[in-house]
Design a protein around this motif. Sequence first.
Motif, PDB file in Angstrom:
ATOM      1  N   TYR A   1      59.288  10.422  -4.247  1.00  0.00           N
ATOM      2  CA  TYR A   1      60.702  10.182  -4.045  1.00  0.00           C
ATOM      3  C   TYR A   1      61.191   9.141  -5.060  1.00  0.00           C
TER       4      TYR A   1
ATOM      5  N   GLN B   1      63.623  10.294   2.070  1.00  0.00           N
ATOM      6  CA  GLN B   1      62.448   9.493   1.789  1.00  0.00           C
ATOM      7  C   GLN B   1      61.651   9.250   3.078  1.00  0.00           C
TER       8      GLN B   1
ATOM      9  N   THR C   1      60.115   6.992   5.403  1.00  0.00           N
ATOM     10  CA  THR C   1      59.902   5.582   5.719  1.00  0.00           C
ATOM     11  C   THR C   1      59.785   5.394   7.213  1.00  0.00           C
TER      12      THR C   1
ATOM     13  N   GLY D   1      64.104   8.322  11.744  1.00  0.00           N
ATOM     14  CA  GLY D   1      64.243   9.601  12.426  1.00  0.00           C
ATOM     15  C   GLY D   1      65.374  10.388  11.778  1.00  0.00           C
TER      16      GLY D   1
ATOM     17  N   MET E   1      70.841  10.516  11.086  1.00  0.00           N
ATOM     18  CA  MET E   1      69.692   9.777  10.576  1.00  0.00           C
ATOM     19  C   MET E   1      69.752   8.315  10.975  1.00  0.00           C
ATOM     20  N   GLN E   2      68.625   7.817  11.440  1.00  0.00           N
ATOM     21  CA  GLN E   2      68.508   6.422  11.826  1.00  0.00           C
ATOM     22  C   GLN E   2      68.623   5.536  10.587  1.00  0.00           C
TER      23      GLN E   2
ATOM     24  N   ASN F   1      67.286   2.923   8.555  1.00  0.00           N
ATOM     25  CA  ASN F   1      66.206   1.954   8.381  1.00  0.00           C
ATOM     26  C   ASN F   1      65.840   1.791   6.914  1.00  0.00           C
TER      27      ASN F   1
ATOM     28  N   ALA G   1      65.811   4.109   4.572  1.00  0.00           N
ATOM     29  CA  ALA G   1      65.390   5.318   3.849  1.00  0.00           C
ATOM     30  C   ALA G   1      66.551   5.869   3.051  1.00  0.00           C
ATOM     31  N   GLY G   2      66.222   6.579   1.983  1.00  0.00           N
ATOM     32  CA  GLY G   2      67.258   7.227   1.193  1.00  0.00           C
ATOM     33  C   GLY G   2      67.425   8.651   1.679  1.00  0.00           C
TER      34      GLY G   2
END
Lengths: 114, 113
Positions: A34, A71, A73, A76, B70-71, B73, B75-76
């Motif tokens: 990514y 990505q 990580t 959810g 989407m949560q 946190n 992330a992309g």
Amino acid sequence: MEEYNSGSESSFHSEEADSIVKECIEGVVGNDDYSQSSVNKWTAGIVERCLTQLVKQGKPYKYIVTCAVMQKTGAGLHTANSCYWDTTMDGSSTVRWENRTMYCVVSVFAVAIA
Amino acid sequence: MDEDQTEEETAFVVDEVSKIIKESVEATIGANAYQHSRVNQWTTSVVEQCLSQLSKLGKPFKYIVNCIIMQKNGAGLQTASTCFWDNSTDGSCAVRWENKSMYCIVSVFGLAI
């Protein structure tokens, strides 16, 4: 193309679409990690490639292809689709793909042209 | 039904659809925090509400509604879509919504019959 001459020619074959989509994802992203700078290019590349392959089939359909790349990580992610169409002729297919660093979800919707 | 319906009655009106989406999202997840056990129910409810409001518009369209939650946190997430349709009659609308704990992206595609 005259492989199947039954009435199923006018319905959407999701298995064919699945394999087209998997090839397109692997062709564009494959084993890459990514990368925020490339992800824009990837999503655009995946949807365009899928669409081109689908249109090449020459069937009387309008297509919508969506792609989400996320990505890994631990966050959810949930997606849902709902469609208001002709259930006998229209169809969709969703492929969930992943590698070590990202998830990719591609959905194809095919709507028959009357 | 008026005989004088203009083209707008049968065109995909982005503002109208955008409003429907925003209301559906706010009614379903509004002030809630991301909860893994409920998110499945939320995405389903958002798409179903959008779809029923859209079909109530009574326009000659087939619709596809897509919702991603989407949560937050770090992330992309990148999404893209491309369409092979009739540019003069078909249209789409995407709305990006967020609160403190999650992002919600809803796309609606309308294809003229």
